[in-house]
Enzyme design. Structure first.
Site, mmCIF file in Angstrom:
data_model
loop_
_atom_site.group_PDB
_atom_site.id
_atom_site.type_symbol
_atom_site.label_atom_id
_atom_site.label_comp_id
_atom_site.label_asym_id
_atom_site.label_seq_id
_atom_site.Cartn_x
_atom_site.Cartn_y
_atom_site.Cartn_z
ATOM 1 N N GLU A 242 -6.239 1.790 10.322
ATOM 2 C CA GLU A 242 -6.504 2.803 11.205
ATOM 3 C C GLU A 242 -8.106 2.639 11.824
ATOM 4 O OE1 GLU A 242 -5.222 3.398 8.462
ATOM 5 O OE2 GLU A 242 -3.299 4.114 8.909
ATOM 6 N N HIS B 18 0.758 14.583 4.918
ATOM 7 C CA HIS B 18 1.443 14.749 6.287
ATOM 8 C C HIS B 18 1.182 16.191 7.040
ATOM 9 C CE1 HIS B 18 3.301 11.200 4.112
ATOM 10 N NE2 HIS B 18 3.955 10.843 5.489
HETATM 11 C C1 TPP Z 1 -3.420 5.053 5.523
HETATM 12 C C2 TPP Z 1 -2.164 5.139 5.848
HETATM 13 N N1 TPP Z 1 -1.544 4.914 7.082
HETATM 14 C C3 TPP Z 1 -0.384 5.236 7.605
HETATM 15 C C4 TPP Z 1 0.532 5.581 6.737
HETATM 16 C C5 TPP Z 1 2.076 5.886 7.016
HETATM 17 N N2 TPP Z 1 3.129 5.008 6.431
HETATM 18 C C6 TPP Z 1 3.814 5.461 5.453
HETATM 19 S S1 TPP Z 1 4.550 3.945 5.005
HETATM 20 C C7 TPP Z 1 4.122 2.976 5.975
HETATM 21 C C8 TPP Z 1 4.557 1.730 6.167
HETATM 22 C C9 TPP Z 1 4.017 0.999 4.977
HETATM 23 O O1 TPP Z 1 4.664 -0.642 4.810
HETATM 24 P P1 TPP Z 1 4.305 -1.361 3.656
HETATM 25 O O2 TPP Z 1 3.117 -1.228 2.991
HETATM 26 O O3 TPP Z 1 4.887 -2.711 3.828
HETATM 27 O O4 TPP Z 1 5.248 -0.641 2.380
HETATM 28 P P2 TPP Z 1 7.059 -0.432 2.564
HETATM 29 O O5 TPP Z 1 7.015 0.985 3.127
HETATM 30 O O6 TPP Z 1 7.661 -1.486 3.188
HETATM 31 O O7 TPP Z 1 7.409 -0.232 1.008
HETATM 32 C C10 TPP Z 1 3.268 3.781 7.023
HETATM 33 C C11 TPP Z 1 2.567 3.095 8.082
HETATM 34 C C12 TPP Z 1 0.339 5.969 5.428
HETATM 35 N N3 TPP Z 1 0.916 6.499 4.589
HETATM 36 N N4 TPP Z 1 -1.128 5.624 5.059
#
Ligand code: TPP
Ligand code: TPP
Ligand code: MG
Ligand code: MG
Lengths: 362, 328, 328, 362
Positions: free
Chosen positions: B62, B131
């Site tokens: 972000e 959230h």
């Molecule tokens: C700081 C932050 N930004 C955005 C999010 C929203 N978000 C939740 S899961 C996700 C994707 C995460 O991807 P990854 O790290 O590859 O983990 P995966 O879900 O594939 O296990 C996002 C953007 C969040 N939880 N925290």
């Protein structure tokens, strides 16, 4: 190419000891885990898969608010817990329910967050499992702190800190690896690269040769493994834990796996990827290949199969039973946990709500 | 497109689409805003329509997203970025507070940052931890930012259009729980700009001051109060910064009593500010202290408990009852 | 060590030293706090006395510093960290808001985070951009944090000791411009804990409510007012969270008039909260609306202009004059 | 070791074309800059040194609030500007006064920040120089945005983004490099590794083999150069700029230099380092060695010497004159620059101050 680079850069190919057909491959640096470990791991895999599938079903029934499944990533989930000793710590994310349960935390307590009863449901100190982290990568620096505290106290604790491929883009990933390296903190950073961050494929997340290549920028050895090969993962993570415990500082391990299902039940993966991208990964399923190997090696006795099936049935039943009744959360709890002693302001607000509820009941 | 029944999500999507059509320099980017169309589908179809250069996914960071937007704005673009949920805007806090808010002032007006930070915010959707935050207070307290929160479908469209055209950075708070409710709207109607509050309902007895997700609740409360014979004015701030003192104070002076309604925790919040400035300006018109109905000073609760945190009709009516009517 | 003349910087240094002596689990770390002793020398000599394990420099990354402190606190330590200037705490905002403030609540009290985030804050030292912010409003608005700001040498010592012993995370705002002024103090005197305001001066006509760097200014203003025949009470909050409603409201009720003094920009700030809560609680005792003398809603000015931003004696006296004396 | 790693990892030793004795060294990948460039660079070095010394003197006289000197780092300062074309952008930090002036910004306007008149004093668009950034590493993501905007507009702009060794630990450094790499943004990240972040030596900042080794974790080529060798820096930075301009994406360059003086005049370096650590670096002075080389190559004519001395004298005089009178900043400016149109609240506050000042004057 000097020795430093050889020490810190990952293997040329992801470490794989058992391929997708269940065939064994020798590796110069890693040995096949013991038969016992593979058999125990197999049971955990079956159980883990069942947790994923049962939890997903419970979401459809409205008994969980949301469930980010690790279906297809169970080898990573199981390995991350199996390589840890009792006193070690685990730092999981929202997707790591299976690892947490594998480590011995009660599955219902584990699912408290996703059920919507409370933010975290288990006692972190009971099995040394930190609360599941939702803000991505933020827990990684906590892991460094826990590891550093252990070293200061002279304990030989290792901390396993999990995150996804997407999370490696966050600044906190960088700061955690650097702090761990500078303080030689015994942390194993374990990245489950499942190809996606919600809808964003790895190619838009990074153009590095691999995530494991990020280690050298911190002086941290990076390694990569086939994330669907439990044997390879146990070997690589096991070695990483050993090195961290031996005082060699943090280790970075990347597992190449795949998020077979959508991000969560709320996600619609058809919007951003084709089914034919998923299909090849189904053939690489971590359970199938271990089963194939165990069979061919004559290790998959009826007894083992029954043990696995029993464990899976038991945990599924536990989930169905435990997530059945509407749990009661006392609204008073909204105010009691913020501070050791509530502020006068909170006490006032708690009284206000108590009064409001009393009037409603009257 | 006159008189259509659409949701706020659709209105926001339309606003982005129209803004991108009207001005080539408008870009939309963030996490999952491309092919997926955003987790709330606010950017649905934009990449398909305008191409990857105009609406695109970024790496998951972000601070990087906001920082990159700053650079793009410095070099002629009008970036719109999405923080997936407002609590995930906190990693960008440094960029927002130390750069977005300060760049124009730092450079004596030479670098303007016409950019919009879209934040799906507030609760009421059964979201798990992180959230459902209401973070507008942090931004409202930061000089240099413009902070907007629509409460209706029509305003969502207009205010987002105005925000994108605005010469300065706007933190655009989108009430998530209002995303899906549909309203009949005429998007071609002329509408007031940023900085103008609106009286949503007139009533002589007391004034409810609200913004974003709390406006429909305030309207409902006014409806209920009317049924009990008490007529309430409802002021919808629309923008928290700039603040429309004139409209708010006129209503309060007319009614002599006021209740501020907001979802965010009350302590040192936008609600505190409203109470403070209304009291400073309308002291001798007030028959009773201005009351607040806000979230408690606690982290946003888990889904099963959120109903206790949200300002609801009953709590608003209780506060109105509390305005020392016997004294008047 | 009874009755010594020391500066606030020395008192804070002594508090750290005594806390580290009293409890082995107290650690001090951050940027330049080791050999250098901190850019303000608050940690002077601690590494030499307690060793590198107890007081140490970290890599330059505030989110990492706070995040690591969280982990250390989870595992039995009592970390004290320094943000070199409070504006450099913004990169750690996510850690502070989403974890420091929420961890105990998240885990139903199972994980406590006894840690202190020390922030040299506020202006009046001729610092260039980013070196004079007053960020307490962000933290005060965040449920789960305890926010403390000493205004005297003795309080600096006591409150820091209490903060380190406190079972919960404390954001400890240190008024930079008071670092060097010396006072005669007796550090062995028993002193009240966090959450207790103190009446620094009694006067029947009006109450000045202040904290941190604004307290000496309020005292000076009270002195000047007295010379003009108006007697002011001065309340020093000491801690913003928890807030001592009792002491503050008692003073306001006694005097019927009040002015809040704070350096931070006023909009949606701690000052707004004070006005709001005092008015909510003391409405019928008030002869005039509670006034605010705060920083303007602008980024902290460059050194040459800071005098215009700081609440000064004249501005406070003007506000007091403005309290509608003719009405009473 | 595959080709990818060879492409992305830095040279085994920092690139050095002229050593500390002024002796030329051949390099397989980099060529000596033209005589003209070296002579021009020499003049800039002399001028840069004078700016540093004059500004420090003015601090002692109370005419500047503070000055973070780049004394000893002038080769980096000069090279960073010299390799840029007119339309390119520069993102400097508080320590980069000399680079900014080298790029053609008025020195008095440049010193506005450090003099305390305003936060930034020059028009960023006049010479495409962003305001000096104080919050460390935060400007690096802005640089990515500016570069990406240029690409979207079809311009061949390159952005030179500066930071120190300490700043590389910040999360924003990570995010900036990753964003630049993923978007192939034409940014040259130039890290002046001067061994210290205030009091903290590099060894406590990172245990990576070098800062240049951080590039590979983003898929960004990393290179390192002797930071006191103007010739090597011009060659390495020049090539990085060329590659970025040619569409090869971001480049990371680390210069090994040394902060000869304290962090700023307000700092006391004796608290954290020994003088004998500094001494060897004095012998590596960037001016001495270029002078030695130019002399031995017969390039240091009296004319050149005079040109350098004139430039230095002129800029010093400019500083002494320009920073002499108490500049007047209108307090009204406090309110006029926040928004294109002040909010009613600000207009009210401006009126309040105006009124207050009028009453004071009366
Ligand atoms: C700081 C932050 N930004 C955005 C999010 C929203 N978000 C939740 S899961 C996700 C994707 C995460 O991807 P990854 O790290 O590859 O983990 P995966 O879900 O594939 O296990 C996002 C953007 C969040 N939880 N925290
Ligand atoms: C985000 C942030 N944290 C802390 C500081 C305070 N600070 C100013 S300069 C400095 C050291 C920077 O070191 P380095 O990046 O190596 O640059 P150098 O000063 O050596 O040129 C610190 C800690 C800051 N300006 N910004
Ligand atoms: Mg992923
Ligand atoms: Mg440095």
């Amino acid at each position: 190419m000097t020795t430093v680079e050889e020490q810190l850069l990952p293997s040329k190919e992801p470490v794989r000891l058992i391929d997708q057909d269940g065939v064994l491959h020798d590796h110069s640096s890693y040995q096949l885990p013991t038969q016992q470990a593979l058999v125990d791991g197999y049971v955990e895999l079956i159980k883990g898969r069942r947790i994923n599938d049962q939890a997903s079903a419970l979401v459809r029934q409205g008994r969980l608010a949301v469930y980010p499944s690790s279906h297809g990533q169970e080898a990573c989930q199981v390995a991350a817990s199996m390589v840890l000793a009792d006193g070690d710590w685990l730092f999981p994310t929202y997707r790591d329910t299976v690892t947490i349960v594998s480590r011995g935390v009660d599955p219902i307590e584990t699912l408290t967050l996703l059920r919507g009863d409370w933010h975290s449901g288990y006692d972190p100190y009971a099995r040394n499992v930190a609360p599941q982290s939702t803000p991505l990568a933020t827990q990684l620096t906590h892991a460094v702190g826990v590891a550093h505290a252990a070293r200061l106290k002279g304990e030989d604790t290792v901390v396993m800190a999990l995150c996804g491929d997407g999370a490696t883009s966050e600044g906190d990933f960088h700061e955690a690896l650097n702090f761990a390296a500078v303080f030689k903190a015994p942390v194993v950073f374990f990245v489950q690269n499942n190809g996606f961050a919600i809808s964003v494929p790895l190619s838009k997340q990074t153009v590095a040769p691999s995530i494991a290549h990020k280690g050298i920028g911190y002086g941290v050895p990076g390694e990569r493994a086939d994330g669907n090969d439990l044997a390879g993962l146990l070997a690589v993570l096991g070695q990483a834990v050993d090195k961290a415990r031996a005082g060699e500082g943090p280790q970075l391990v990347e597992a190449h796996t795949y998020r077979v299902q959508a991000h969560t039940n709320a996600d619609d993966a058809t919007r951003y990827r084709q089914d034919d991208e998923v299909t090849p990964w189904l053939a690489k399923d971590p359970i199938k290949r271990l089963e194939a190997y165990l069979s061919s090696a004559g290790l998959l006795s009826d007894d083992i199969k029954r043990r696995a099936e029993d464990a899976a049935t038991r945990v599924a039943q536990q989930l169905r039973d435990g997530l059945m009744p509407e749990p009661s959360v006392d609204p008073e709890e909204l105010f009691t946990h913020l501070y050791a002693v509530p502020t006068p302001q909170l006490a006032e607000q708690a009284a206000f709500l108590r009064d409001e509820l009393a009037r409603e009941e009257a | 497109m006159t008189h259509q029944k659409i949701s706020m999500a659709q209105a926001l999507n339309q606003a982005l689409r129209d803004a991108m059509t009207a001005d080539d320099s408008v870009l939309m980017f963030g996490e999952d805003v491309g092919a997926l169309g955003g987790v709330f589908r606010i950017t649905d179809g934009l990449t398909a329509e305008f191409g990857e250069d105009r609406c695109f996914d970024t790496p998951l960071a972000e601070s990087g997203i906001v920082g990159m937007a700053i650079g793009l704005a410095m070099n002629g673009m009008r970036p719109v970025v999405e923080m997936q949920f407002d609590a995930f805007g906190y990693p960008a806090f440094e960029q927002i507070v130390s750069h977005v808010a300060k760049m124009r002032n730092r450079t004596r007006g030479r670098i303007a940052l016409p950019m919009v930070i879209r934040m799906p915010y507030a609760g009421g959707i059964g979201g798990v931890e992180h959230h459902c935050d209401s973070s507008e207070g942090y931004y409202a307290h930061t000089p240099g930012l413009t902070v907007v929160a629509p409460s209706t479908v029509a305003d969502a469209y207009t205010l987002l259009r105005r925000a994108i055209e605005w010469p300065d950075p706007v933190v655009f708070m989108e009430p998530k729980k209002l995303y899906w409710a549909k309203e009949e709207v005429d998007l071609t109607e002329p509408a007031p700009g940023i900085g103008t509050a609106v009286v949503r309902r007139e009533g002589a007895d007391a004034t409810l001051i609200a913004y974003g997700p709390s406006v429909p609740v305030a309207m409902e409360a006014a409806e209920a109060a009317a049924a009990e014979g008490r007529e309430l004015t409802v002021v919808d701030l629309r923008s928290v910064v700039p603040f429309d003192d004139e409209t708010v104070c006129a209503a309060v002076r007319r009614t002599g009593r006021a209740v501020v309604v907001a979802e965010a925790s009350g302590f040192a919040s936008v609600s505190s500010e409203i109470v403070a400035r209304v009291t400073e300006r309308c002291f001798h018109s007030l028959a009773a202290p201005v009351r607040r109905v806000t979230g408690f000073d606690i982290p946003y609760p888990p889904p099963k408990l959120e109903k206790f945190q949200l300002p609801g009709v009953d709590r608003i009516l209780d506060a109105v009852d509390d305005l020392q009517w016997e004294d008047s």
